[in-house]
Design a protein around this motif. Structure first.
Motif, mmCIF file in Angstrom:
data_model
loop_
_atom_site.group_PDB
_atom_site.id
_atom_site.type_symbol
_atom_site.label_atom_id
_atom_site.label_comp_id
_atom_site.label_asym_id
_atom_site.label_seq_id
_atom_site.Cartn_x
_atom_site.Cartn_y
_atom_site.Cartn_z
ATOM 1 N N TYR A 7 0.821 -1.208 0.000
ATOM 2 C CA TYR A 7 0.000 0.000 0.000
ATOM 3 C C TYR A 7 0.859 1.264 0.000
ATOM 4 C CZ TYR A 7 -2.536 3.901 2.008
ATOM 5 O OH TYR A 7 -3.037 5.157 2.245
ATOM 6 N N TYR A 8 1.838 1.320 0.902
ATOM 7 C CA TYR A 8 2.665 2.527 0.996
ATOM 8 C C TYR A 8 3.495 2.754 -0.264
ATOM 9 C CZ TYR A 8 1.458 3.529 5.814
ATOM 10 O OH TYR A 8 0.776 3.862 6.949
ATOM 11 N N ALA A 10 2.803 1.739 -3.374
ATOM 12 C CA ALA A 10 1.902 2.140 -4.466
ATOM 13 C C ALA A 10 1.346 3.543 -4.254
ATOM 14 C CB ALA A 10 0.762 1.124 -4.597
ATOM 15 N N THR A 11 1.020 3.874 -3.013
ATOM 16 C CA THR A 11 0.438 5.189 -2.721
ATOM 17 C C THR A 11 1.458 6.296 -2.930
ATOM 18 O OG1 THR A 11 -1.085 4.197 -1.148
ATOM 19 C CG2 THR A 11 -0.746 6.569 -0.981
ATOM 20 N N SER A 14 2.169 6.686 -6.629
ATOM 21 C CA SER A 14 1.068 7.404 -7.286
ATOM 22 C C SER A 14 1.123 8.898 -6.982
ATOM 23 C CB SER A 14 -0.288 6.849 -6.825
ATOM 24 O OG SER A 14 -0.452 5.530 -7.229
ATOM 25 N N TYR A 73 -8.981 9.364 -5.183
ATOM 26 C CA TYR A 73 -8.899 8.159 -6.021
ATOM 27 C C TYR A 73 -9.851 8.265 -7.213
ATOM 28 C CZ TYR A 73 -6.070 5.393 -2.732
ATOM 29 O OH TYR A 73 -5.054 4.901 -1.945
ATOM 30 N N SER A 109 -2.830 0.784 -4.908
ATOM 31 C CA SER A 109 -2.904 1.615 -3.704
ATOM 32 C C SER A 109 -4.307 1.561 -3.114
ATOM 33 C CB SER A 109 -2.532 3.068 -4.042
ATOM 34 O OG SER A 109 -2.859 3.938 -2.993
ATOM 35 N N ASN A 113 -5.287 -0.301 0.590
ATOM 36 C CA ASN A 113 -5.441 0.690 1.656
ATOM 37 C C ASN A 113 -6.293 0.101 2.773
ATOM 38 O OD1 ASN A 113 -6.075 2.836 3.319
ATOM 39 N ND2 ASN A 113 -6.385 4.275 1.647
#
Length: 119
Positions: A7-8, A10-11, A14, A73, A109, A113
């Motif tokens: 998650y981190y 990908a976030t 992004s 998003y 992401s 999440n």
């Protein structure tokens, strides 16, 4: 690799891509203006998209409400799918790949999440 690590990565990827794109859009180099023109978009659109991308990048990584993050998003989803469709519609097929890849990273992401509103 843990779900939280995915998650981190990908976030932040992004958000950094969106912020970098926003900075480039604010600079308005001729290649960007030509790309937007070839798609039939007005020359002021990069500035508007730059503002939205910068705000969206902040919403992805800042401690904001899940609803605001959901809007970020959604906005990025509209942006990247719109870019893909625009390039397909104008037969600029190789240019479909970058927004598709970035959208894929954004989707990772979103789905990893742990605090996101998943409907």
């Amino acid at each position: 690799m843990s779900h939280l690590t995915i998650y981190y990565i990908a976030t932040w990827t992004s958000a950094l891509i969106a912020l970098t794109t926003a900075i480039v859009y604010f600079a308005r180099p001729s290649v960007i203006l030509q790309n937007f023109s070839s798609l039939g978009f007005p020359s002021y659109l990069p500035i508007l998209l730059g503002i939205w991308k910068a705000l969206g990048a902040i919403a992805l990584v800042a401690p904001v409400s899940p609803l605001l993050r959901e809007w970020a998003y959604a906005g990025f989803t509209f942006n990247y799918t719109g870019a893909m469709f625009s390039h397909l519609a104008t037969k600029e097929y190789p240019k479909v790949l970058p927004p598709l890849i970035i959208f894929g990273i954004l989707a990772i992401s979103y789905f990893f999440n742990p605090n996101q509103l998943h409907f």
